[in-house]
Design an enzyme around this catalytic site. Structure first.
Site, PDB file in Angstrom:
ATOM      1  N   TRP A   1       0.821  -1.209   0.000  1.00 32.98           N
ATOM      2  CA  TRP A   1       0.000   0.000   0.000  1.00 32.98           C
ATOM      3  C   TRP A   1       0.853   1.257   0.000  1.00 32.98           C
ATOM      4  O   TRP A   1       0.506   2.256  -0.631  1.00 32.98           O
ATOM      5  CB  TRP A   1      -0.978  -0.031   1.176  1.00 32.98           C
TER       6      TRP A   1
ATOM      7  N   ASP B   1      -1.377   6.741   6.555  1.00 31.21           N
ATOM      8  CA  ASP B   1      -2.494   5.912   6.116  1.00 31.21           C
ATOM      9  C   ASP B   1      -2.751   4.920   7.245  1.00 31.21           C
ATOM     10  O   ASP B   1      -1.974   3.989   7.459  1.00 31.21           O
ATOM     11  CB  ASP B   1      -2.124   5.192   4.821  1.00 31.21           C
TER      12      ASP B   1
ATOM     13  N   LYS C   1     -12.257  -1.517   7.862  1.00 32.01           N
ATOM     14  CA  LYS C   1     -11.536  -2.424   8.750  1.00 32.01           C
ATOM     15  C   LYS C   1     -12.033  -2.261  10.193  1.00 32.01           C
ATOM     16  O   LYS C   1     -12.512  -3.204  10.801  1.00 32.01           O
ATOM     17  CB  LYS C   1     -10.027  -2.144   8.710  1.00 32.01           C
TER      18      LYS C   1
END
Length: 360
Positions: free
Chosen positions: A102, A172, A196
């Protein structure tokens, strides 16, 4: 109805209490005789939902008043572009720390906007660890330093964040936001897809220090933080159902004792599974180095692909869902976000021990 042992990496488990409350209110929210999905985003009823989500985020994360909370769309993937579009000075560049797939994607998008330096990377060692703070170096005049706080694919997590001084630290936090207490004032901007720990997919939380919000007429309107900050995240129609569910998850978090209590529960859950790995005499091998282990995503391998396939099939037969590792690394992964109950983690640890005893 028995609930699945849901260890999916995302979209992930939601608290059962939240789902039951949403079910109860689905056809008639607050006496409106309408579902939340049917309410105007300008209505009094929806405004209360929107305001509650903002207020609970600020309370639970102890967000200072000089920070703006934005409820956006597009996931973390859109933030990979919005962050550099709004914050990257092309004369200074930006600094990124690579700890997984990511962060690589974030770098790829930033490079489209301006120059990027890699302040540290653990790619050469297979992303088994978070880089030591002493090994992270950035240009002292860089626009910002960016990191990914938790890596779902490799199962690593930052235990301590770098001190960046006057340079904004951007994080992030999609896969570990509100899983543990953090000092928001250490960061210039935090962003997280909700799917999440915060709710369903569809809404993205951005927490940004107000001095970083600049009006830039050269930016497309929807890609400017100023647009959304100046309109209370209501410039366009927001994802009302996702924000409603976000507010319920935040309410559930508060009822559980807040982030500090959630953090303790997450540590206990992770220990159950890591103990099953560490006490297996090498039958299970964790991917992450011990000092970089994630309490959200536990990644491990078995001695052979045949045993891995057998493990996953027998686990599925027992009701365990989502244990297959990411396609890029293989093996197994248990994602144990806030809403995954302690009992489910205990059941998985017991299954792992039984499987090891039968197959070793």
């Amino acid at each position: 109805m028995a609930r699945a042992y849901n260890f999916n990496a995302g979209p992930a488990a939601l608290p059962e209490e939240v789902l039951l409350k949403a079910q109860k209110e689905f056809l008639d929210f607050e006496g409106s005789h309408m579902s939340v999905m049917e309410l105007s985003h300008r209505s009094k009823e929806y405004s209360q939902v929107h305001d509650k989500a903002n207020a609970l985020l600020r309370e639970l994360m102890e967000i200072p008043e000089n920070y703006e909370i934005l409820l956006l769309q597009g996931g973390a993937s859109l933030q990979f572009s919005m962050v550099p579009l709004n914050l990257l000075d092309r004369n200074l560049g930006a600094s990124y720390i690579l700890t997984g797939s990511w962060s690589e994607k974030a770098v790829k998008e930033a490079k489209r906007i301006g120059p990027v330096e890699i302040a540290a990377s653990t790619k050469a060692s297979g992303y088994h660890a978070i880089p030591p703070l002493a090994n992270i170096h950035w240009n002292k005049e860089t626009s910002y330093v960016h990191l990914t706080s938790n890596n779902t694919i490799y199962g690593t997590q930052w235990q301590e964040y770098p001190q960046t001084g006057h340079i904004p630290l951007i994080a992030d936090m999609s896969s570990d936001i509100m899983s543990k207490k953090i000092d928001v004032s250490r960061f210039g901007l935090i962003y997280a897809g909700a799917q999440k720990n915060l709710g369903p997919s569809g809404v993205t939380v951005v927490i940004i220090r107000k001095d970083l919000i600049k009006k830039d007429e050269s930016l497309p309107t929807m890609l400017s933080y100023h647009t959304h900050a100046s309109s209370g995240s209501l410039y366009n129609t927001p994802p009302t159902l996702a924000i409603y569910l976000l507010s319920l998850v935040l309410e559930w978090t508060k009822d559980k004792g807040g982030v500090s209590q959630i953090e303790k529960l997450n540590q206990q859950k992770a220990k159950l599974i890591y103990d099953a790995i560490d006490e297996s005499n090498g039958f299970y091998t964790g991917h992450a180095d011990r000092d970089s282990r994630s309490n959200m995503n536990i990644t491990f391998t078995l001695p052979s692909s045949e045993l891995t396939d057998k493990f996953l099939q027998e686990a599925a037969d027992e009701g365990f869902i989502g244990l297959s590792g990411h396609r890029s690394v293989g093996g197994c992964r248990a994602s144990i976000y806030n809403a995954v109950p302690h009992e489910h983690c205990l059941a998985l640890a017991e299954f792992m021990k039984k499987f090891k005893n039968t197959n070793s």
